[in-house]
Motif scaffolding. Structure first.
Motif, mmCIF file in Angstrom:
data_model
loop_
_atom_site.group_PDB
_atom_site.id
_atom_site.type_symbol
_atom_site.label_atom_id
_atom_site.label_comp_id
_atom_site.label_asym_id
_atom_site.label_seq_id
_atom_site.Cartn_x
_atom_site.Cartn_y
_atom_site.Cartn_z
ATOM 1 N N ALA A 20 0.830 -1.211 0.000
ATOM 2 C CA ALA A 20 0.000 0.000 0.000
ATOM 3 C C ALA A 20 0.863 1.260 0.000
ATOM 4 C CB ALA A 20 -0.932 -0.002 1.208
ATOM 5 N N LEU A 21 1.945 1.264 0.754
ATOM 6 C CA LEU A 21 2.835 2.435 0.794
ATOM 7 C C LEU A 21 3.491 2.688 -0.565
ATOM 8 C CD1 LEU A 21 4.603 1.963 4.248
ATOM 9 C CD2 LEU A 21 3.005 3.781 3.630
ATOM 10 N N ARG A 22 3.741 1.610 -1.303
ATOM 11 C CA ARG A 22 4.361 1.739 -2.622
ATOM 12 C C ARG A 22 3.331 1.910 -3.726
ATOM 13 N NH1 ARG A 22 6.771 -2.883 -3.988
ATOM 14 N NH2 ARG A 22 5.805 -4.063 -2.336
ATOM 15 N N GLY A 23 2.035 1.878 -3.365
ATOM 16 C CA GLY A 23 0.989 2.070 -4.357
ATOM 17 C C GLY A 23 0.740 0.860 -5.218
ATOM 18 N N GLY A 24 1.200 -0.288 -4.786
ATOM 19 C CA GLY A 24 1.041 -1.492 -5.584
ATOM 20 C C GLY A 24 -0.284 -2.189 -5.345
ATOM 21 N N GLU A 25 -0.506 -3.215 -6.131
ATOM 22 C CA GLU A 25 -1.701 -4.029 -5.974
ATOM 23 C C GLU A 25 -1.562 -4.855 -4.705
ATOM 24 O OE1 GLU A 25 -3.655 -7.849 -8.192
ATOM 25 O OE2 GLU A 25 -2.763 -6.290 -9.449
ATOM 26 N N ILE A 26 -2.631 -4.923 -3.930
ATOM 27 C CA ILE A 26 -2.609 -5.685 -2.687
ATOM 28 C C ILE A 26 -2.829 -7.162 -3.016
ATOM 29 C CG2 ILE A 26 -3.671 -5.996 -0.417
ATOM 30 C CD1 ILE A 26 -2.294 -3.276 -0.779
ATOM 31 N N ALA A 27 -1.819 -7.969 -2.744
ATOM 32 C CA ALA A 27 -1.894 -9.410 -2.980
ATOM 33 C C ALA A 27 -1.133 -10.100 -1.857
ATOM 34 C CB ALA A 27 -1.271 -9.763 -4.329
ATOM 35 N N TYR A 28 -1.707 -11.153 -1.293
ATOM 36 C CA TYR A 28 -1.041 -11.854 -0.207
ATOM 37 C C TYR A 28 0.201 -12.565 -0.713
ATOM 38 C CZ TYR A 28 0.150 -15.021 3.513
ATOM 39 O OH TYR A 28 0.842 -15.692 4.489
ATOM 40 N N ARG A 29 1.295 -12.309 -0.029
ATOM 41 C CA ARG A 29 2.552 -13.008 -0.284
ATOM 42 C C ARG A 29 3.232 -13.230 1.049
ATOM 43 N NH1 ARG A 29 4.476 -9.368 -5.225
ATOM 44 N NH2 ARG A 29 3.378 -7.916 -3.932
ATOM 45 N N LYS A 30 3.620 -14.437 1.320
ATOM 46 C CA LYS A 30 4.342 -14.737 2.546
ATOM 47 C C LYS A 30 5.768 -14.255 2.398
ATOM 48 C CE LYS A 30 5.514 -16.629 6.426
ATOM 49 N NZ LYS A 30 6.029 -15.537 7.183
ATOM 50 N N THR A 31 6.207 -13.413 3.334
ATOM 51 C CA THR A 31 7.574 -12.899 3.301
ATOM 52 C C THR A 31 8.503 -13.953 3.892
ATOM 53 O OG1 THR A 31 6.744 -10.656 3.549
ATOM 54 C CG2 THR A 31 9.077 -11.009 4.011
ATOM 55 N N GLN A 32 9.435 -14.425 3.087
ATOM 56 C CA GLN A 32 10.352 -15.482 3.504
ATOM 57 C C GLN A 32 11.729 -14.941 3.914
ATOM 58 O OE1 GLN A 32 9.664 -18.977 3.207
ATOM 59 N NE2 GLN A 32 7.553 -18.544 2.673
ATOM 60 N N TYR A 33 12.023 -13.711 3.510
ATOM 61 C CA TYR A 33 13.330 -13.129 3.784
ATOM 62 C C TYR A 33 13.171 -11.613 3.804
ATOM 63 C CZ TYR A 33 12.848 -13.085 -1.268
ATOM 64 O OH TYR A 33 12.349 -12.926 -2.534
ATOM 65 N N ILE A 34 14.218 -10.903 4.147
ATOM 66 C CA ILE A 34 14.178 -9.440 4.201
ATOM 67 C C ILE A 34 14.047 -8.907 2.780
ATOM 68 C CG2 ILE A 34 15.420 -7.357 4.873
ATOM 69 C CD1 ILE A 34 14.760 -9.002 7.298
ATOM 70 N N ASN A 35 13.041 -8.081 2.540
ATOM 71 C CA ASN A 35 12.829 -7.473 1.227
ATOM 72 C C ASN A 35 13.132 -5.980 1.296
ATOM 73 O OD1 ASN A 35 11.816 -9.752 -0.264
ATOM 74 N ND2 ASN A 35 9.971 -9.599 0.971
ATOM 75 N N HIS A 36 14.053 -5.524 0.438
ATOM 76 C CA HIS A 36 14.391 -4.104 0.354
ATOM 77 C C HIS A 36 13.693 -3.496 -0.855
ATOM 78 C CE1 HIS A 36 17.813 -3.680 3.221
ATOM 79 N NE2 HIS A 36 17.816 -4.981 3.078
ATOM 80 N N TYR A 37 12.908 -2.470 -0.607
ATOM 81 C CA TYR A 37 12.319 -1.688 -1.687
ATOM 82 C C TYR A 37 12.923 -0.291 -1.588
ATOM 83 C CZ TYR A 37 9.101 -5.625 -1.588
ATOM 84 O OH TYR A 37 8.570 -6.876 -1.602
ATOM 85 N N ASP A 38 12.510 0.629 -2.433
ATOM 86 C CA ASP A 38 13.098 1.967 -2.431
ATOM 87 C C ASP A 38 13.138 2.589 -1.039
ATOM 88 O OD1 ASP A 38 13.564 1.832 -5.125
ATOM 89 O OD2 ASP A 38 11.716 2.856 -5.670
ATOM 90 N N VAL A 39 11.991 2.672 -0.379
ATOM 91 C CA VAL A 39 11.946 3.316 0.928
ATOM 92 C C VAL A 39 11.305 2.437 2.002
ATOM 93 C CG1 VAL A 39 12.006 5.667 0.037
ATOM 94 C CG2 VAL A 39 9.808 4.531 0.349
ATOM 95 N N VAL A 40 11.126 1.151 1.713
ATOM 96 C CA VAL A 40 10.512 0.227 2.666
ATOM 97 C C VAL A 40 11.372 -1.028 2.776
ATOM 98 C CG1 VAL A 40 8.477 -1.154 3.202
ATOM 99 C CG2 VAL A 40 8.189 1.037 2.050
ATOM 100 N N ILE A 41 11.609 -1.460 4.017
ATOM 101 C CA ILE A 41 12.248 -2.747 4.274
ATOM 102 C C ILE A 41 11.183 -3.610 4.952
ATOM 103 C CG2 ILE A 41 14.087 -3.992 5.453
ATOM 104 C CD1 ILE A 41 15.694 -1.366 5.476
ATOM 105 N N ASP A 42 10.814 -4.706 4.302
ATOM 106 C CA ASP A 42 9.788 -5.618 4.801
ATOM 107 C C ASP A 42 10.480 -6.833 5.408
ATOM 108 O OD1 ASP A 42 7.385 -6.891 5.296
ATOM 109 O OD2 ASP A 42 7.039 -7.461 3.205
ATOM 110 N N THR A 43 10.095 -7.193 6.634
ATOM 111 C CA THR A 43 10.752 -8.294 7.338
ATOM 112 C C THR A 43 9.771 -9.423 7.615
ATOM 113 O OG1 THR A 43 10.282 -7.369 9.528
ATOM 114 C CG2 THR A 43 12.333 -6.675 8.457
ATOM 115 N N PRO A 44 10.248 -10.665 7.679
ATOM 116 C CA PRO A 44 9.369 -11.780 8.040
ATOM 117 C C PRO A 44 8.977 -11.697 9.515
ATOM 118 C CG PRO A 44 11.393 -12.573 7.012
ATOM 119 C CD PRO A 44 11.574 -11.118 7.301
#
Length: 173
Positions: A20-44
């Motif tokens: 939502a912060l990146r303006g993307g389509e909302i779709a469930y995805r299980k986070t398996q590892y640390i994901n780095h985006y431009d201004v967001v770091i998503d953690t499991p």
């Protein structure tokens, strides 16, 4: 924009909020590892739930400007102990997710995050978009232009963010 790292238990809404912060389509995805985006770091969530993995969150927090602790409004307990934010060398904000779900108690989740030391605390719904713009405004740095601030785009639909390819994201509430 300031870079934010999102931490919380499994299924509290970290990945959905990052979408939502990146303006993307909302779709469930299980986070398996640390994901780095431009201004967001998503953690499991397992990193916050397991002591031996939790140490990695402390290291990744150094790569962010702001730490976001998430607590779902439907959760039966809070993962974060009182005053945990004092251990961090970054500003720590609280984010109450899932505020529009049946049985949600956002006030209780907000009190838990405040007890953990989070200031300020935001209430959001990634699906309706409620509160997302407040987080983006908080992360805004001098000179940044948020999509709804452009006078030239006043006639266009208001968006939360556009992705790196220029496609528009979700409409702002």
């Amino acid at each position: 924009m300031k870079k934010i790292i999102l931490m919380g238990r499994s299924e509290c809404g970290k990945t959905t909020l990052s979408q939502a912060l990146r303006g993307g389509e909302i779709a469930y995805r299980k986070t398996q590892y640390i994901n780095h985006y431009d201004v967001v770091i998503d953690t499991p969530g397992e990193y916050a739930e397991t002591a031996s993995l939790g140490r990695a969150l402390a290291l990744y927090a150094y790569e962010a400007d702001v730490v976001g602790l998430l607590c779902g409004a439907t959760e039966p307990y809070c993962l974060f102990p009182p005053c945990v934010a004092a251990a961090c060398t970054r500003p720590v904000i609280g984010i109450v997710t899932r505020i529009d779900e049946p049985g949600a108690n956002p006030g209780r989740a907000q009190r838990w995050l405040e007890l953990a030391g989070c200031r300020p605390v935001f209430r959001v719904s990634a699906y309706s978009g409620e509160g997302i713009w407040r987080i983006l405004s908080y992360l805004k740095e001098p000179g940044d232009r948020l999509p709804w601030e452009n006078a030239e785009e006043a006639e266009r639909p208001r968006t939360v963010l556009s992705d790196k390819y220029g496609e528009t994201g979700r409409k702002r509430p």
